[in-house]
Design a protein around this motif. Structure first.
Motif, PDB file in Angstrom:
ATOM      1  N   UNK A  66      67.071  76.980  86.286  1.00 37.65           N
ATOM      2  CA  UNK A  66      68.400  76.484  85.911  1.00 37.65           C
ATOM      3  C   UNK A  66      68.657  75.122  86.545  1.00 37.65           C
ATOM      4  N   UNK A  67      68.277  74.994  87.785  1.00 36.05           N
ATOM      5  CA  UNK A  67      68.470  73.722  88.491  1.00 36.05           C
ATOM      6  C   UNK A  67      67.628  72.631  87.844  1.00 36.05           C
ATOM      7  N   UNK A  68      66.389  72.949  87.528  1.00 33.44           N
ATOM      8  CA  UNK A  68      65.511  71.968  86.869  1.00 33.44           C
ATOM      9  C   UNK A  68      66.070  71.546  85.507  1.00 33.44           C
ATOM     10  N   UNK A  69      66.495  72.525  84.708  1.00 32.77           N
ATOM     11  CA  UNK A  69      67.012  72.201  83.375  1.00 32.77           C
ATOM     12  C   UNK A  69      68.333  71.441  83.458  1.00 32.77           C
ATOM     13  N   UNK A  70      69.138  71.755  84.441  1.00 35.77           N
ATOM     14  CA  UNK A  70      70.388  71.018  84.636  1.00 35.77           C
ATOM     15  C   UNK A  70      70.095  69.573  85.011  1.00 35.77           C
ATOM     16  N   UNK A  71      69.124  69.391  85.877  1.00 33.31           N
ATOM     17  CA  UNK A  71      68.719  68.041  86.278  1.00 33.31           C
ATOM     18  C   UNK A  71      68.221  67.250  85.077  1.00 33.31           C
ATOM     19  N   UNK A  72      67.387  67.859  84.253  1.00 32.03           N
ATOM     20  CA  UNK A  72      66.871  67.179  83.065  1.00 32.03           C
ATOM     21  C   UNK A  72      67.996  66.840  82.088  1.00 32.03           C
ATOM     22  N   UNK A  73      68.933  67.766  81.903  1.00 33.71           N
ATOM     23  CA  UNK A  73      70.053  67.507  81.003  1.00 33.71           C
ATOM     24  C   UNK A  73      70.899  66.338  81.493  1.00 33.71           C
ATOM     25  N   UNK A  74      71.141  66.298  82.787  1.00 31.69           N
ATOM     26  CA  UNK A  74      71.946  65.212  83.354  1.00 31.69           C
ATOM     27  C   UNK A  74      71.205  63.885  83.276  1.00 31.69           C
ATOM     28  N   UNK A  75      69.886  63.905  83.493  1.00 28.18           N
ATOM     29  CA  UNK A  75      69.107  62.670  83.354  1.00 28.18           C
ATOM     30  C   UNK A  75      69.156  62.165  81.914  1.00 28.18           C
ATOM     31  N   UNK A  76      69.100  63.087  80.961  1.00 29.77           N
ATOM     32  CA  UNK A  76      69.144  62.709  79.547  1.00 29.77           C
ATOM     33  C   UNK A  76      70.463  62.022  79.219  1.00 29.77           C
ATOM     34  N   UNK A  77      71.543  62.606  79.663  1.00 33.42           N
ATOM     35  CA  UNK A  77      72.873  62.060  79.367  1.00 33.42           C
ATOM     36  C   UNK A  77      73.120  60.781  80.148  1.00 33.42           C
ATOM     37  N   UNK A  78      72.643  60.735  81.367  1.00 36.22           N
ATOM     38  CA  UNK A  78      72.918  59.589  82.231  1.00 36.22           C
ATOM     39  C   UNK A  78      71.817  58.534  82.181  1.00 36.22           C
ATOM     40  N   UNK A  79      70.945  58.619  81.178  1.00 35.11           N
ATOM     41  CA  UNK A  79      69.869  57.647  81.058  1.00 35.11           C
ATOM     42  C   UNK A  79      70.409  56.218  81.073  1.00 35.11           C
ATOM     43  N   UNK A  80      71.486  56.033  80.380  1.00 31.52           N
ATOM     44  CA  UNK A  80      72.152  54.725  80.384  1.00 31.52           C
ATOM     45  C   UNK A  80      73.645  54.994  80.565  1.00 31.52           C
ATOM     46  N   UNK A  81      74.072  55.289  81.810  1.00 29.52           N
ATOM     47  CA  UNK A  81      75.447  55.730  82.020  1.00 29.52           C
ATOM     48  C   UNK A  81      76.498  54.728  81.570  1.00 29.52           C
ATOM     49  N   UNK A  82      76.272  53.463  81.770  1.00 32.22           N
ATOM     50  CA  UNK A  82      77.302  52.508  81.380  1.00 32.22           C
ATOM     51  C   UNK A  82      77.474  52.489  79.872  1.00 32.22           C
ATOM     52  N   UNK A  83      76.396  52.621  79.151  1.00 33.64           N
ATOM     53  CA  UNK A  83      76.481  52.658  77.694  1.00 33.64           C
ATOM     54  C   UNK A  83      77.195  53.926  77.228  1.00 33.64           C
ATOM     55  N   UNK A  84      76.800  55.057  77.794  1.00 38.77           N
ATOM     56  CA  UNK A  84      77.420  56.327  77.406  1.00 38.77           C
ATOM     57  C   UNK A  84      78.889  56.344  77.769  1.00 38.77           C
ATOM     58  N   UNK A  85      79.221  55.877  78.958  1.00 40.61           N
ATOM     59  CA  UNK A  85      80.620  55.894  79.386  1.00 40.61           C
ATOM     60  C   UNK A  85      81.472  54.912  78.595  1.00 40.61           C
TER      61      UNK A  85
END
Length: 91
Positions: A66-85
């Motif tokens: 769960x921790x690994x998958x959560x980390x991967x999910x957050x990395x995916x979303x935060x790949x380009x945080x300024x763009x996403x935000x």
């Protein structure tokens, strides 16, 4: 654009992870009604769905995967945080 839209397929994992963090931080890891209401529809899209959602007052179980998958999910979303935000608007 909403935060769940920015998260796309990773959103259920992220939403449940932060919900569980709240349970651990403020409720000794025990499931409360608010958690069940807010995360029941995300549960099946997360790694936590290998088991049924815990009942009220049961302790939530977090495994290493769960921790690994959560980390991967957050990395995916935060790949380009300024763009996403920059596309995110509160709902």
């Amino acid at each position: 654009m909403s935060l769940p839209a920015v998260g796309n397929k990773a959103w259920p994992q992220i939403a449940v992870t932060f919900g569980i963090w709240h349970l651990i931080e403020y409720g000794n890891g025990r499931v409360e009604l608010k958690f069940t209401r807010e995360h029941k529809h995300h549960w099946t899209g997360s790694s936590f769905a290998r088991t049924a959602m815990p009942d009220l007052n049961d302790k939530v179980i977090v495994q290493e995967d769960d921790i690994r998958q959560s980390h991967e999910a957050m990395k995916t979303v935060a790949n380009d945080p300024s763009s996403a935000l920059s596309r995110w608007t509160p709902v």
